[in-house]
Each structure stands twice: as C-alpha cells, then as structure tokens.
Design an enzyme around this catalytic site. Sequence first.
Site, PDB file in Angstrom:
ATOM      1  N   GLN A   1       0.830  -1.205   0.000  1.00 48.14           N
ATOM      2  CA  GLN A   1       0.000   0.000   0.000  1.00 48.14           C
ATOM      3  C   GLN A   1       0.861   1.249   0.000  1.00 48.14           C
ATOM      4  OE1 GLN A   1      -3.440  -0.047  -0.475  1.00 48.14           O
ATOM      5  NE2 GLN A   1      -2.673  -2.096  -0.924  1.00 48.14           N
TER       6      GLN A   1
ATOM      7  N   HIS B   1       1.778   2.952  -3.314  1.00 54.10           N
ATOM      8  CA  HIS B   1       0.782   3.655  -4.128  1.00 54.10           C
ATOM      9  C   HIS B   1       1.119   5.128  -4.249  1.00 54.10           C
ATOM     10  CE1 HIS B   1      -2.342   0.936  -5.437  1.00 54.10           C
ATOM     11  NE2 HIS B   1      -2.366   0.357  -4.269  1.00 54.10           N
TER      12      HIS B   1
ATOM     13  N   GLU C   1      -9.627   0.380   4.784  1.00 55.47           N
ATOM     14  CA  GLU C   1      -9.999  -0.058   3.431  1.00 55.47           C
ATOM     15  C   GLU C   1      -9.675  -1.545   3.247  1.00 55.47           C
ATOM     16  OE1 GLU C   1      -8.877   1.129  -1.205  1.00 55.47           O
ATOM     17  OE2 GLU C   1      -7.526   1.670   0.445  1.00 55.47           O
ATOM     18  N   HIS C   2      -8.433  -1.924   3.512  1.00 53.65           N
ATOM     19  CA  HIS C   2      -7.991  -3.321   3.429  1.00 53.65           C
ATOM     20  C   HIS C   2      -7.572  -3.786   4.821  1.00 53.65           C
ATOM     21  CE1 HIS C   2      -6.786  -1.439  -0.507  1.00 53.65           C
ATOM     22  NE2 HIS C   2      -7.477  -2.469  -0.963  1.00 53.65           N
TER      23      HIS C   2
ATOM     24  N   ASP D   1      -6.455  -6.943  -5.158  1.00 52.64           N
ATOM     25  CA  ASP D   1      -6.344  -5.835  -6.107  1.00 52.64           C
ATOM     26  C   ASP D   1      -6.556  -6.292  -7.544  1.00 52.64           C
ATOM     27  OD1 ASP D   1      -5.981  -3.757  -4.390  1.00 52.64           O
ATOM     28  OD2 ASP D   1      -3.804  -3.628  -4.631  1.00 52.64           O
TER      29      ASP D   1
ATOM     30  N   HIS E   1     -54.750  14.767   1.068  1.00 53.82           N
ATOM     31  CA  HIS E   1     -54.275  13.404   1.261  1.00 53.82           C
ATOM     32  C   HIS E   1     -55.382  12.554   1.894  1.00 53.82           C
ATOM     33  CE1 HIS E   1     -50.243  14.931   0.489  1.00 53.82           C
ATOM     34  NE2 HIS E   1     -49.736  13.703   0.614  1.00 53.82           N
TER      35      HIS E   1
END
Length: 437
Positions: free
Chosen positions: A267, A270, A335-336, A369, A428
């Site tokens: 990670q 990235h 996230e992961h 991924d 109504h």
Amino acid sequence: MSIQIRKLDSTHPDFRQQLASVLAFEASEDEVIDRAAAQILADVKARGDAAVLECTNRFDRLDAGSIASLEIGRHELQAALNGLPPARRNALQAAADRVRAYHERQKQECGSDGFTFTEADGTVLGQKVTPLDRVGIYVPGGKAAYPSSVLMNAIPAKVAGVQEVIMVVPTPGAVKNELVLAAAAIAGVDRVFTIGGAQAVGALAYGTATIPQVDKIVGPGNAYVAAAKRRVFGVVGIDMIAGPSEILVICDGSTDPDWVAMDLFSQAEHDELAQSILLCPDALYIAKVEASINRQLDGMPRKDVIRTSLTNRGALVKVRDMVEACDIANLIAAEHLEISADNPQQWANRIRHAGAMFLGRFSSESLGDYCAGPNHVLPTSRTARFSSPLGVYDFQKRSSIIQVSEAGAQTLGKIAAELAYGEGLQAHAKSAEYRLK
C-alpha cells in the site's frame, strides 16, 4: 538510512490521541482544488465539447481538433488485446473471468431479481430492480495506468445489466496504455474517450454534443476528479469519494515478518499519502517486521514513495492481545484489513468495519487488487463504518410496487386519512377516503 516509522503502544495513556494523529488526513489544497474544479465544471456545462477540448489539450499536452477524434473505436481496443504478450493476455482474461464470476454470484445473492408478495386481502406489495441505463467509468492515466480498475468498474456494471458503459481515461502526451485498452475490450466497455480530469467528470455528468450524459460516475481519480465528483453528485450518482489507499494488518506473530513487511509496502508504494499500519501483541515480532522493512526497502523501485508513506502515515502498534487488536481495527475501519493469524475466522467474527477482509497468511491484499474476484473499489478514510465495496448493487436501482386491492383500500384508507388529518393535509385524507365504501 532506516525508516523512522512510528511505534505506538495501546497501554500508553495517550494512545487514542496518538492513533488519531496517525489516522488524521487533510488535503491542504482542498479549497484551491475545489474552486478550480468548480470553474471547469461550470465551463463544461456552459460550452460543452469546446470546454472539454480546451482543458484536455491544455492539461494533457494534446493538439486534438475535436472530441470525436479523442474517441477510441472498438477495433483499436480489440487490437490492443490481440497485441498483448500471451502470458499477460491470459492473466488479464483470468482476472476478468474471476471478477465476473464473483459479481454474477453477488447479483444472485443480493436480491437483484426483486420480489412481490400478496396480503390476505389481495393487496400486492413488492420491489422491482432495474439496471441503470448508462454509466461512466473514470480510469486514471498519466503517472500510473490501472487495467485492474477497468475490470473492477466495468464488469459489475455489465453484470448488473447496464446498457452502455462509457470509459474516460486521460492520455498525457497522447500516450495510450495498451493494457488499459485491452482491459476495456475484455470488460465489454462500449465507448472510450481519452479525456480526464474535472472536465471528463463534467462531460459525463452534463453531457455534450459528443459525449452522452450518464446516470452514474464511478472510478478513482486525482484530487480534481474527486472534487468534481463531489460537486456533480445529485445531477448524477457517484460511487464514493476515495481517499489515499490503506492497509491494516492484524498479526498474531506467526507469519513470516518479511511477508508482513512487504504487505505494508504494497500500500505504501501507491503514493506518499497511503497508509500502512500493523497491530500485533508481540513486541519481539514487531521488531522483526521493522528490521525487515529496513532490510527490504532499498530493493524496491518505489522506495522513496514507500519511505515517505511509512514515515508520515505508517505505524507499528503493540496491542495487549488479539481481542484488543480487533477493537482497534473497528475504530480504524480500514480499506484493506489483513488478519494474518492462525484460525483467522475467530478474529474476523469480531470485525464490524472494514472495506475488505483478507483472512489467513496466504491472503495478501495484492491478490484482491487484481484477481481474487471481489471488487477492489473500497471505502477509505474510515468510511467503511457506513459504506460498502463497489458491487452489482451500485449499478441498479429499486422501485417499490404497491397494488392495493379494493378490500385493502378499506383498511389502509382509514389509517392514511387519520394520519393525514393529523398532519393537516386534507387532500391526502380525502384522496384515501374517496376509496372507502
């Protein structure tokens, strides 16, 4: 030079504040970026193709004469696929097959066929599920090209039944990535335009003479893309506003420390803002992972990015035990999430908040991924507390079905009228009462 990665201890009195500091993320240029994106969107909305073309030529260093000239035909996509080396083409096809199979199963299991039921008085209630008509997918270009992103965004849309998928991808300097084009061919993308940035989001959201308006925009992009997606939400749907990528590893100390170090790298490489955190109850094991990080770093091509990421946003956290590790993981809502431990399922049962969970030491996040099957478009920045991975359900909408019988109207009419009078809405009430015998 060793990495000065932060080391935290959950027994420290200020641990929660220290952890909050690690998790904190603010983009200092948000306001500037938002203003720029807003101006581009307004220009695209007002001038359509002309504005998109000007921005594309300017930002991507192109000299295109029209937006039509920036569309890539299906023959070129297929040619890109045919031109791949056999091993790479086979890998791309295998990944696509697994992603498609997973999402087809997801469609079956997530109530995508709708339902109806009939009450005793003959009233029919239910739900109809229909796919979106047209979807736009944004695929990053420039510094990095992600064919996996094409598969993960386009395939679930097609499985959901979306009629037309339009892909936009920037090509700075007119350089096209053949693997991205090949992925578009395999995924069944219908049209591809080589545009990017906020201008591409605006074109998809508002429509131009050349680019049709879509119903939803999905896919990751840079800060300008994120700002533009946020602003067009409501005109069209969006998947999410993605932040920097994250990995959280819970380890009981039984996994090879080199494996865990490399998972943290996966990670960190990235970008400089990516986040990698380890939670472990074994101080000696944490030291081994730190030693492995420093030993393996120089062999990584993106070592400078990894170093910055781990130094600024990484952490090695000593916890009391695995139970506390799971509690902290729920707070982080990563996230992961890798649970690298013996009998990982017992710890997974304690997890409530995570974009994706990778159970067992052989389940590296990198497999998710590319080719495991589940979607890699995941909630970031703690949004896993309330949102989900991209899926078939994101490309469908639901309509309620209400078919009231004459007998049912007698019961429901009285209830509705009473509540309507209570709200001061006489029309109504009368509308319901007209159906009463």
